[in-house]
Write an enzyme that holds these catalytic residues in place. Structure first.
Site, PDB file in Angstrom:
ATOM      1  N   SER A  49      72.675 -22.583  92.245  1.00 48.27           N
ATOM      2  CA  SER A  49      73.070 -21.183  92.436  1.00 48.27           C
ATOM      3  C   SER A  49      74.566 -20.979  92.638  1.00 48.27           C
ATOM      4  O   SER A  49      75.051 -19.863  92.506  1.00 48.27           O
ATOM      5  CB  SER A  49      72.310 -20.570  93.609  1.00 48.27           C
ATOM      6  OG  SER A  49      72.753 -21.120  94.827  1.00 48.27           O
ATOM      7  N   LYS A 104      75.896 -19.680  99.968  1.00 47.76           N
ATOM      8  CA  LYS A 104      76.229 -18.534  99.109  1.00 47.76           C
ATOM      9  C   LYS A 104      77.607 -18.007  99.469  1.00 47.76           C
ATOM     10  O   LYS A 104      78.203 -18.376 100.464  1.00 47.76           O
ATOM     11  CB  LYS A 104      75.201 -17.403  99.288  1.00 47.76           C
ATOM     12  CG  LYS A 104      73.750 -17.790  99.087  1.00 47.76           C
ATOM     13  CD  LYS A 104      73.421 -18.069  97.653  1.00 47.76           C
ATOM     14  CE  LYS A 104      71.930 -18.427  97.523  1.00 47.76           C
ATOM     15  NZ  LYS A 104      71.617 -19.028  96.274  1.00 47.76           N
TER      16      LYS A 104
END
Length: 183
Positions: A49, A104
């Site tokens: 990701s 993230k």
């Protein structure tokens, strides 16, 4: 006069070599646990990701003190504390499975309104520049732990949503293959 010979001092208590080693190991373990719990922790990138900036299997050392709650300006100065800002990479527990750590990038701060239109992120109505964002139309690999979420569909357009107080909006750099705040 005869002098008595000086009494020899009593031998000092001497620890055995085994005890010295045991005490050293115990102190080292306690220090390591303290440091890992409160100061620095190693993490391994589990998914794609954050590609291409952080790759699967990359290792990170995370400074846990920099964003920790503060007791005052002196502590902030000594420990180099700073507020979380847009663009910072953070590690957190995945809300749906607290045994998993997610890595993230911070996009939205508390009170900001975030919207995504055709893959462009807008904060309070203004487009932001994201040189780290990567878009790919290729499907997730079956060995990627986020593969099971591929059916959730791409989030090319999303929002607008206001970030609640005490929360952040985070997105993966690999936007088309990231299970993030859009979900």
């Amino acid at each position: 006069m005869s002098e008595k010979p000086a009494a020899s001092p009593e031998p000092a208590f001497k620890k055995s070599v085994g005890r010295e080693y045991l005490e050293s190991i115990v102190v080292a373990v306690i220090l390591a646990l303290f440091i890992r719990t409160f100061a620095v922790q190693a993490f391994k990138i589990p998914t794609g990701s954050m590609e291409p900036n952080l790759l699967i299997g990359d290792h990170l050392l995370v400074n846990k003190l920099v964003y920790s709650p503060s007791l005052g300006p002196l502590e902030d100065a000594l420990l180099g504390k700073k507020p979380i800002q847009r663009g910072h990479v953070v590690v957190f527990k995945f809300p749906e499975d607290p045994t998993r750590d997610f890595i993230k990038r911070v996009i939205g701060l508390p009170g900001e309104t975030i919207e995504i239109r055709n893959k462009q992120v807008f904060v309070d109505g203004k487009a932001i520049d994201e040189p780290y964002a990567h878009f790919i139309e290729a499907p997730l690999r079956p060995d990627d732990p986020e593969y099971s979420h591929a059916g959730d569909g791409l989030r090319d357009s999303w929002g607008p949503q206001t970030v609640p107080a005490g929360h952040l909006l985070v997105l993966g750099d690999n936007r088309d293959n990231s299970r993030d705040s859009r979900f």
